[in-house]
Design a protein around this motif. Structure first.
Motif, PDB file in Angstrom:
ATOM      1  N   ALA A  19      12.310   6.308 -18.992  1.00 44.49           N
ATOM      2  CA  ALA A  19      11.727   7.589 -18.594  1.00 44.49           C
ATOM      3  C   ALA A  19      10.240   7.429 -18.300  1.00 44.49           C
ATOM      4  O   ALA A  19       9.718   8.001 -17.337  1.00 44.49           O
ATOM      5  N   GLY A  20       9.556   6.655 -19.118  1.00 43.72           N
ATOM      6  CA  GLY A  20       8.133   6.408 -18.897  1.00 43.72           C
ATOM      7  C   GLY A  20       7.881   5.693 -17.583  1.00 43.72           C
ATOM      8  O   GLY A  20       6.920   5.988 -16.878  1.00 43.72           O
ATOM      9  N   ALA A  21       8.758   4.758 -17.235  1.00 37.20           N
ATOM     10  CA  ALA A  21       8.607   4.035 -15.968  1.00 37.20           C
ATOM     11  C   ALA A  21       8.792   4.977 -14.781  1.00 37.20           C
ATOM     12  O   ALA A  21       8.051   4.899 -13.794  1.00 37.20           O
ATOM     13  N   VAL A  22       9.760   5.891 -14.886  1.00 36.15           N
ATOM     14  CA  VAL A  22       9.994   6.850 -13.798  1.00 36.15           C
ATOM     15  C   VAL A  22       8.800   7.792 -13.656  1.00 36.15           C
ATOM     16  O   VAL A  22       8.321   8.043 -12.540  1.00 36.15           O
ATOM     17  N   VAL A  23       8.301   8.308 -14.774  1.00 36.91           N
ATOM     18  CA  VAL A  23       7.152   9.214 -14.728  1.00 36.91           C
ATOM     19  C   VAL A  23       5.923   8.488 -14.198  1.00 36.91           C
ATOM     20  O   VAL A  23       5.159   9.036 -13.402  1.00 36.91           O
ATOM     21  N   PHE A  24       5.731   7.234 -14.621  1.00 37.17           N
ATOM     22  CA  PHE A  24       4.604   6.449 -14.129  1.00 37.17           C
ATOM     23  C   PHE A  24       4.705   6.260 -12.617  1.00 37.17           C
ATOM     24  O   PHE A  24       3.719   6.399 -11.897  1.00 37.17           O
ATOM     25  N   PHE A  25       5.908   5.942 -12.126  1.00 37.49           N
ATOM     26  CA  PHE A  25       6.103   5.752 -10.687  1.00 37.49           C
ATOM     27  C   PHE A  25       5.817   7.039  -9.917  1.00 37.49           C
ATOM     28  O   PHE A  25       5.167   7.000  -8.867  1.00 37.49           O
ATOM     29  N   LEU A  26       6.269   8.180 -10.438  1.00 39.98           N
ATOM     30  CA  LEU A  26       5.976   9.465  -9.778  1.00 39.98           C
ATOM     31  C   LEU A  26       4.468   9.727  -9.748  1.00 39.98           C
ATOM     32  O   LEU A  26       3.937  10.229  -8.758  1.00 39.98           O
ATOM     33  N   GLY A  27       3.790   9.395 -10.830  1.00 37.17           N
ATOM     34  CA  GLY A  27       2.343   9.551 -10.867  1.00 37.17           C
ATOM     35  C   GLY A  27       1.643   8.628  -9.888  1.00 37.17           C
ATOM     36  O   GLY A  27       0.653   8.995  -9.258  1.00 37.17           O
ATOM     37  N   ALA A  28       2.172   7.408  -9.720  1.00 35.49           N
ATOM     38  CA  ALA A  28       1.579   6.471  -8.766  1.00 35.49           C
ATOM     39  C   ALA A  28       1.744   6.975  -7.336  1.00 35.49           C
ATOM     40  O   ALA A  28       0.814   6.891  -6.524  1.00 35.49           O
ATOM     41  N   VAL A  29       2.916   7.517  -7.032  1.00 41.14           N
ATOM     42  CA  VAL A  29       3.134   8.089  -5.700  1.00 41.14           C
ATOM     43  C   VAL A  29       2.213   9.283  -5.481  1.00 41.14           C
ATOM     44  O   VAL A  29       1.606   9.428  -4.411  1.00 41.14           O
ATOM     45  N   ALA A  30       2.074  10.141  -6.480  1.00 38.78           N
ATOM     46  CA  ALA A  30       1.182  11.295  -6.362  1.00 38.78           C
ATOM     47  C   ALA A  30      -0.266  10.841  -6.169  1.00 38.78           C
ATOM     48  O   ALA A  30      -1.014  11.454  -5.398  1.00 38.78           O
ATOM     49  N   THR A  31      -0.647   9.761  -6.826  1.00 36.34           N
ATOM     50  CA  THR A  31      -2.006   9.242  -6.660  1.00 36.34           C
ATOM     51  C   THR A  31      -2.224   8.733  -5.244  1.00 36.34           C
ATOM     52  O   THR A  31      -3.262   9.017  -4.620  1.00 36.34           O
ATOM     53  N   LEU A  32      -1.256   8.001  -4.716  1.00 37.82           N
ATOM     54  CA  LEU A  32      -1.381   7.508  -3.340  1.00 37.82           C
ATOM     55  C   LEU A  32      -1.448   8.652  -2.343  1.00 37.82           C
ATOM     56  O   LEU A  32      -2.241   8.617  -1.398  1.00 37.82           O
ATOM     57  N   VAL A  33      -0.622   9.667  -2.552  1.00 39.69           N
ATOM     58  CA  VAL A  33      -0.626  10.825  -1.647  1.00 39.69           C
ATOM     59  C   VAL A  33      -1.948  11.575  -1.750  1.00 39.69           C
ATOM     60  O   VAL A  33      -2.477  12.065  -0.750  1.00 39.69           O
ATOM     61  N   THR A  34      -2.498  11.658  -2.933  1.00 36.69           N
ATOM     62  CA  THR A  34      -3.748  12.390  -3.137  1.00 36.69           C
ATOM     63  C   THR A  34      -4.941  11.651  -2.549  1.00 36.69           C
ATOM     64  O   THR A  34      -5.850  12.263  -1.984  1.00 36.69           O
ATOM     65  N   VAL A  35      -4.940  10.338  -2.658  1.00 37.78           N
ATOM     66  CA  VAL A  35      -6.086   9.547  -2.214  1.00 37.78           C
ATOM     67  C   VAL A  35      -6.030   9.254  -0.709  1.00 37.78           C
ATOM     68  O   VAL A  35      -7.070   9.063  -0.077  1.00 37.78           O
TER      69      VAL A  35
END
Length: 87
Positions: A19-35
């Motif tokens: 679950a932590g890996a999935v949440v981390f991956f979603l956060g990484a995608v959100a970071t890329l989209v934001t930046v």
């Protein structure tokens, strides 16, 4: 002596790690989209998108909790299997 644990059995903490890996991956995608708009010269996303970027840290903490839980279960199991161990 063979280990009695099956190869496909889930150890304590495995679900938290996944679950932590999935949440981390979603956060990484959100970071890329934001930046991305900052580099592309486009209009920046709303502030809540920066909040979604914090999911990387949350996922890291959840996965870390899973690792600690797995380590604790391993220590409990090793303590119980030690010769002369009393319960």
């Amino acid at each position: 002596m063979r280990d009695k644990t099956q190869t496909n059995s889930a150890a304590p903490g495995d679900r938290l790690i996944r679950a932590g890996a999935v949440v981390f991956f979603l956060g990484a995608v959100a970071t890329l989209v934001t930046v991305a708009p900052l580099f592309l010269g486009a209009k920046p996303f709303p502030t809540y998108m920066f909040g979604l970027s914090m999911l990387m840290g949350v996922g890291f903490l959840v996965a870390g909790a899973g690792v600690l839980r797995s380590v604790a279960a391993g220590r409990r199991q090793a303590r119980g299997a030690a010769p002369g161990a009393s319960r």
